[in-house]
Design an enzyme around this catalytic site. Structure first.
Site, mmCIF file in Angstrom:
data_model
loop_
_atom_site.group_PDB
_atom_site.id
_atom_site.type_symbol
_atom_site.label_atom_id
_atom_site.label_comp_id
_atom_site.label_asym_id
_atom_site.label_seq_id
_atom_site.Cartn_x
_atom_site.Cartn_y
_atom_site.Cartn_z
ATOM 1 N N GLY A 50 0.782 -1.231 0.000
ATOM 2 C CA GLY A 50 0.000 0.000 0.000
ATOM 3 C C GLY A 50 0.811 1.276 0.000
ATOM 4 C CG HIS A 51 4.125 3.870 1.746
ATOM 5 N ND1 HIS A 51 5.413 4.261 1.478
ATOM 6 C CD2 HIS A 51 3.547 4.934 2.331
ATOM 7 C CE1 HIS A 51 5.621 5.497 1.904
ATOM 8 N NE2 HIS A 51 4.502 5.920 2.432
ATOM 9 C CG PHE A 52 3.122 5.614 -2.421
ATOM 10 C CD1 PHE A 52 2.054 6.120 -1.694
ATOM 11 C CD2 PHE A 52 4.380 6.127 -2.187
ATOM 12 C CE1 PHE A 52 2.251 7.147 -0.777
ATOM 13 C CE2 PHE A 52 4.579 7.148 -1.259
ATOM 14 C CZ PHE A 52 3.523 7.661 -0.554
#
Length: 150
Positions: A50-52
């Site tokens: 999720g990053h990124f």
């Protein structure tokens, strides 16, 4: 003190997967109050989902955490101690934090810390992180030993 492998690191830190951010200690010099260690950044670490998405970057707070963990190892080694279940070295403050470049999967993050001073059970360190010869981040970190109930 010679280099430390992961088993020795885990004697000094309470952290475990997925939050153990130090893979190997390269140098730990009690006389000069310095430590140098590495964190190998791999794509299969959970935060990269999720990053990124599409542009994986190690979160800056985790770079700071890695510097704090290396500083904690130094604090324990300086006192000839290991982590125990009755007390923890808690992150207590950060000053002058600066981020210079992102860290990507495949990078080897080199973490260095110097113990600046200790007042009672509060420690202050100057820490930095590099990749190759490029500065990634630097900060002054504080940590405090506190008793915990198990």
């Amino acid at each position: 003190m010679p280099a430390m492998d992961i088993m020795e690191i885990m004697r000094h830190l309470p952290h475990r997967y997925p939050f153990l951010m130090v893979d190997r200690v390269l140098e730990c010099d009690v006389a000069s109050q310095r430590i140098k260690a590495v964190k190998n950044v791999t794509f299969n670490e959970p935060f990269f989902q999720g990053h990124f998405p599409g542009y994986p970057v190690l979160p800056g707070v985790l770079v700071i955490e890695a510097m704090a963990q290396v500083s904690a190892i130094l604090a324990y080694v300086m006192r000839g101690e290991c982590h125990n279940e009755r007390s923890l070295l808690f992150f207590a403050g950060i000053d002058d934090a600066r981020f210079k470049r992102p860290v990507f999967p495949g990078d080897q993050l080199v973490l260095e810390s110097i113990e600046l001073n200790v007042v009672r059970s509060v420690f202050k360190f100057a820490a930095k992180a590099t990749v190759g010869d490029e500065l990634v981040a630097e900060a002054q970190l504080m940590a405090a030993v506190r008793d915990v109930k198990v």
